[in-house]
Design an enzyme around this catalytic site. Structure first.
Site, mmCIF file in Angstrom:
data_model
loop_
_atom_site.group_PDB
_atom_site.id
_atom_site.type_symbol
_atom_site.label_atom_id
_atom_site.label_comp_id
_atom_site.label_asym_id
_atom_site.label_seq_id
_atom_site.Cartn_x
_atom_site.Cartn_y
_atom_site.Cartn_z
ATOM 1 C CG HIS A 122 -3.846 0.683 4.789
ATOM 2 N ND1 HIS A 122 -3.516 -0.036 3.678
ATOM 3 C CD2 HIS A 122 -4.848 1.433 4.274
ATOM 4 C CE1 HIS A 122 -3.976 0.185 2.623
ATOM 5 N NE2 HIS A 122 -5.304 1.080 3.053
ATOM 6 C CB CYS A 167 -1.053 0.016 1.283
ATOM 7 S SG CYS A 167 -0.082 -0.273 2.639
#
Length: 1001
Positions: A813, A454
């Site tokens: 994330h 990510c």
């Protein structure tokens, strides 16, 4: 009397004499006549009507029959026996064949004369059977039209119960067998009228008995889906479409597209023949049903059928545009077929050669509807040329022919394309197991998470949303030496044009991953961004050095030259992201100045100490690293980390503008940090200042979120909220350019030394009260007296924000927010959203005001545009609409989600609007550059592969649907989890991995 009348009508007497005698015979009907005489007159009248030699004899027969049937009805009823009716229908009459329309007309006239007589019921019973038999014999259009007229006037003659359904089905078959031998307009109009009378009969039956509708339509589909090449069904079936209730579209299309017994070949035949129906004049709703079937097939992912039919029929549909009576429906179908065929330009290019002639014809035909039609057609042309730019040789003449007509905006074009794509069709026709994986309503493409990638996905989406950088990358003509840039170009092309909802950047990941990054582990996105830009820069520089050619990138920024070598011009990365800083140190004893310039591609902003956050910013503090890592120093981290744990109400929210001022503020070097002055030969108090001397086109700001705790030997995250202004201004110090012997080099720090560099550069000492008093008294002098007062404010507008969700850089994330902004259009096309920080209502924080170049009207507009959907949230595979208010409020809603990397676009208000557009060979299609053939071929190939994959998966799931029993969350399901969560809205992505439990994603 019958003998006299028969002799009279065939005699050679004058016509006036004949008419006078016939009148006497007709008037005699009022008198009493024997039954034998009546039957003889009825027989004579029938013979004259059916086989009379001329119109006069047929007219006499009708007059005699009507007169004597009116006054002697019982005798006429006994004449029209069941046997007589059967004889006419089965054997004919004399020279007349049984399928002659005159026989049906004769029976129709007889029934009118017996309309209130009980004898009609007996005749009707006979006709119920005979009508069905006649329909099974496939009568031609004239006979069928006469039969339809009879049944419309005498519905009691219609077949009953189960035979009524059979009659309707046979009538459908009969219509499909019609042939039009006529060639003249009058004959064509008569043929169309006959067909419409038959279809009107079916409409009446369907209304009276709705149970007959569905079997009739099933028969229609059976006819048009037949693969028997020996008999081609007539397009007269199109006349039935206008009588089918539109509310049945959903049910019927679902039944057709989900029926596993319908073979692809049959569906292709059916769809092709329905498209042929567009040629039928005055048939309403044919285009509606054709488009509904096309969408239904797309919804169940039968893309092979759609591709075959589109390529087979697109030219026929286009040719229908030449005929005013059918062109409106043909344009609707043509528009849908072209706009939905987005994986390849093949269909569009089949009709491109005919467009100029059609435009010229529409301009000159003089019809009142032609101009409005031309505007619609022009809109379609612009949409297709936008979708498939890069063919100036094909489009030049078309653009010239429509240059004076209105052009839709880029937003409208994107909306049309997104709504029409096969992968964006509503799949209400399909079950839950057949749900599509097409693009979201945004029209943007996500990036599949390949396993804790990510950090890469968020950076790539931010670079893609840097409009001018993306356009420059896509317009590059690359050779074999630019391996990484070539992969980036291909990646950007796929993000812009793929049909997939999300693209897997596997090849780019392998090529761009720093060697010390462990595959499958979470990494720092800022570190990855610096490495990527450095690789692209060095690669281009190496290629140009080997070729001995200047770089194609053109920029107002600083140029670079190798030591003692010829200047080759800035690289693309340098021209887009490169700026220069000047660091000066002034001895406060002798006032000598030492200055050094260095390039940068991003500025790292440290959080001010808590004391600075609690009181108005004094403008004197320390600055963080330049391209120097993502950690702040121990001292800063101790103060700011403690404040980050306090409630929002107990601390003041800093803004990015405050942090920039903190970076550029002067610093007093004293005590242990005293400066060794070469002029004085000793350690002296000094003033150090950093100035921007060359502003980049894209300003990358990294907030130093990760601090190193020396006591615990761990990296901690600073959770302080930072207000993100939509507009900022960068103070640019204008001075004479100093000669430099070193070429431009991106100062990327490796993982081994980034911590030390960041820690050293982030240290600053707050000036003592004595120093502040000295400065107020003008005694310190410093750099302010050495520099010329030539600072200008360079306006920037926010382009994208990379967010980090989590507590450390090794976990959590990344996701990003972005919008399309370029150098000129960004000022006008995006609202000046000067939002307040989370929790505040009324006063904007210091430094968050827009630059002076933004007008008051735009400020007001921006404040009203808080909730507009001009922003996108990129969360791996998931892309959704959002707004700037969500960007600013995310940390207040989810404390672990904080802004980390910000990209601002420089605004050049002096340039004319649209100056950044792409123009090739004088052809200006849109803001985006045309794709090169190699890129277009790769995307076309992958789009076809994707459609095949979707279709194969849909068919496999459909076969398993009967036994499948599983729970699922539908597309678009969204609970209130934060964007960085691992729930269904988190978009963590698996990239094909079947990982059940993942600590980071």
């Amino acid at each position: 009397m019958d003998k006299i009348l028969e002799a009279l009508v065939s005699s050679s007497h004058p016509l006036a004499v004949k008419k006078a005698i016939v009148k006497k015979v007709v008037e005699a009907a009022e008198k009493e006549v024997t039954e034998e005489q009546c039957q003889a007159l009825y027989a004579l009248a029938a013979r004259l009507i059916l086989v009379g030699e001329d119109a006069f004899q047929r007219q006499v027969g009708q007059q005699v029959q009507e007169a004597y049937a009116r006054y002697h009805r019982d005798e006429f009823a006994r004449f029209l026996t069941k046997e007589f009716v059967l004889s006419l229908l089965q054997q004919g009459y004399g020279p007349l064949e049984r399928r002659d329309p005159a026989i049906v007309d004769f029976l129709h006239g007889c029934l009118r004369l017996l309309i209130s007589c009980p004898a009609v019921l007996e005749v009707a019973a006979t006709l119920q059977t005979e009508v069905l038999r006649v329909a099974c014999e496939r009568p031609d259009a004239p006979l069928c039209a006469r039969l339809a007229a009879l049944l419309s006037d005498f519905p009691q003659c219609m077949p009953r119960d189960k035979t009524k359904v059979l009659f309707c089905q046979q009538l459908v078959r009969t219509i499909s067998s019609f042939q039009c031998p006529a060639s003249r307009d009058r004959e064509l109009r008569e043929y169309v009228s006959q067909v419409n009378r038959v279809s009107a009969l079916l409409q009446g039956v369907w209304k009276a008995d709705p149970a007959t509708l569905l079997p009739s339509l099933q028969e229609v589909f059976a006819v048009i889906s037949s693969t028997d090449s020996s008999s081609e069904p007539s397009i007269a079936l199109a006349s039935l479409v206008q009588h089918i209730p539109l509310q049945m579209i959903t049910v019927l299309i679902k039944s057709l597209t989900t029926d596993q017994n319908v073979r692809d070949a049959s569906m292709i035949q059916a769809l092709c023949r329905m498209i042929d129906w567009l040629s039928w004049p005055l048939a309403n709703h044919v285009d509606t049903w054709v488009i509904a079937l096309l969408k239904g097939l797309a919804a169940v992912q039968k893309f092979t059928i759609l591709i075959d039919v589109t390529l087979l029929k697109i030219e026929l549909v286009f040719n229908r545009l030449w005929y005013p009576i059918v062109r409106q429906g043909a344009l609707a179908v043509l528009s849908h077929m072209l706009l939905s065929f987005q994986h390849s330009p093949e269909a569009f290019h089949l009709v491109v050669p005919h467009m100029v002639l059609l435009v010229q014809s529409l301009r000159s035909d003089g019809l009142p509807t032609s101009h409005a039609f031309l505007l619609q057609f022009t809109e379609l042309i612009h949409c297709m040329m936008y979708q498939y730019s890069g063919f100036p040789d094909l489009y030049d003449n078309i653009l010239e022919s429509i240059k004076d007509l209105p052009k839709p905006s880029e937003e409208q074009i994107k909306l049309f394309l997104n709504q029409s794509a096969w992968t964006s069709q509503s799949n209400s026709f399909a079950s839950g197991l057949l749900r599509l994986t097409g693009k979201s309503e945004t029209g943007k493409t996500g990036l599949i998470n390949l396993g804790n990638t990510c950090y890469m996905n968020s950076v790539l989406q931010s670079l893609f949303m840097a409009t001018d950088f993306r356009r420059r990358v896509l317009s590059l003509q690359l050779n074999g030496g630019s391996a990484l840039m070539k992969k980036l170009q291909l990646l950007f092309a796929f993000l812009a044009h793929t049909q997939r909802a999300a693209y897997a950047p596997r090849h780019f990941f392998e090529a761009s991953r720093p060697p010390w990054f462990t595959t499958g582990s979470q990494q720092d996105c800022s570190e990855y961004l610096r490495f990527l830009l450095d690789r692209l820069h060095e690669e281009e520089k190496t290629v140009k050095a080997l070729q001995g050619k200047p770089s194609p990138a053109v920029s107002d920024g600083p140029s670079a030259a190798a030591d003692g070598s010829e200047e080759v011009g800035p690289t693309l990365v340098e021209s887009m992201f490169g700026g220069r800083l000047s660091t000066g140190i002034c001895c406060l004893q002798c006032h000598s100045v030492s200055e050094k310039e260095e390039p940068f591609t991003d500025l790292s902003l440290a959080f001010c100490p808590s004391a600075a956050a609690e009181e108005p910013f004094s403008g004197q503090a320390c600055h963080g690293p330049v391209n120097g890592g993502s950690e702040s120093s121990e001292g800063v981290s101790k103060e700011s980390s403690s404040s980050s744990l306090a409630p929002d109400s107990e601390r003041t929210t800093l803004s990015v503008t405050d942090m920039m001022k903190y970076l550029l503020a002067p610093e007093i070097l004293d005590g242990e940090n005293r400066y060794f002055c070469e002029c004085c030969g000793t350690l002296q108090r000094a003033e150090r200042a950093v100035r921007v001397v060359a502003a980049p086109e894209y300003l990358i700001l990294t907030l130093l979120r990760f601090s190193y705790d020396a006591a615990q030997h761990v990296r901690r995250k600073i959770l302080d909220n930072a207000h993100i202004p939509l507009h900022i201004s960068l103070p640019l110090h204008q001075q004479r350019s100093s000669s430099s012997s070193s070429s431009f080099r991106l100062p990327f720090q490796t993982q081994l030394d980034s911590h030390e560099n960041g820690e050293n550069l982030a240290k600053k000492l707050k000036p003592s009260r004595r120093e502040e008093e000295d400065e107020e008294g003008g005694q310190s002098g410093g750099l302010d007296r050495q520099k010329e007062q030539r600072e200008v404010e360079i306006p920037y507008v926010l382009s994208s924000v990379v967010m980090h969700s989590g507590m450390s850089s090794e976990s959590g994330h990344y996701y990003s927010y972005g919008r399309n902004v370029n150098a000129v259009d960004g000022v006008c096309s995006t609202a000046a959203n000067h939002c307040l920080p989370a929790g505040s209502k009324g006063v904007e924080p210091s430094g968050s005001c827009p630059p002076q170049s933004i007008s008051t009207a735009q400020e007001v507009e921006g404040c009203l545009d808080q909730s507009s959907r001009d922003w996108f949230l990129f969360n791996d595979s998931r892309v959704t609409f959002t707004n700037f208010q969500s960007v600013q409020n995310i940390t207040s809603r989810f404390p672990k989600d904080t802004a980390y990397v910000l990209i601002y676009r420089k605004q050049e208000t002096g340039r004319p609007p649209g100056a950044n557009g792409i123009s090739i060979n004088g052809l200006r299609l849109s803001g985006e550059p045309p794709l090169q053939k190699e890129l277009m071929d790769a995307i076309t190939k992958d789009n076809k592969l994707f459609l095949q994959e979707q279709e194969l998966n849909a068919r496999t799931r459909a076969l398993q649907a009967a036994t499948a029993s599983c729970s699922f969350r539908p597309n678009g399901y969204d609970d209130n989890e934060p964007p960085g969560s691992c729930g269904p809205s988190g978009g963590g992505g698996g990239g094909g991995f079947n990982t059940v439990s993942r600590l980071v994603f």
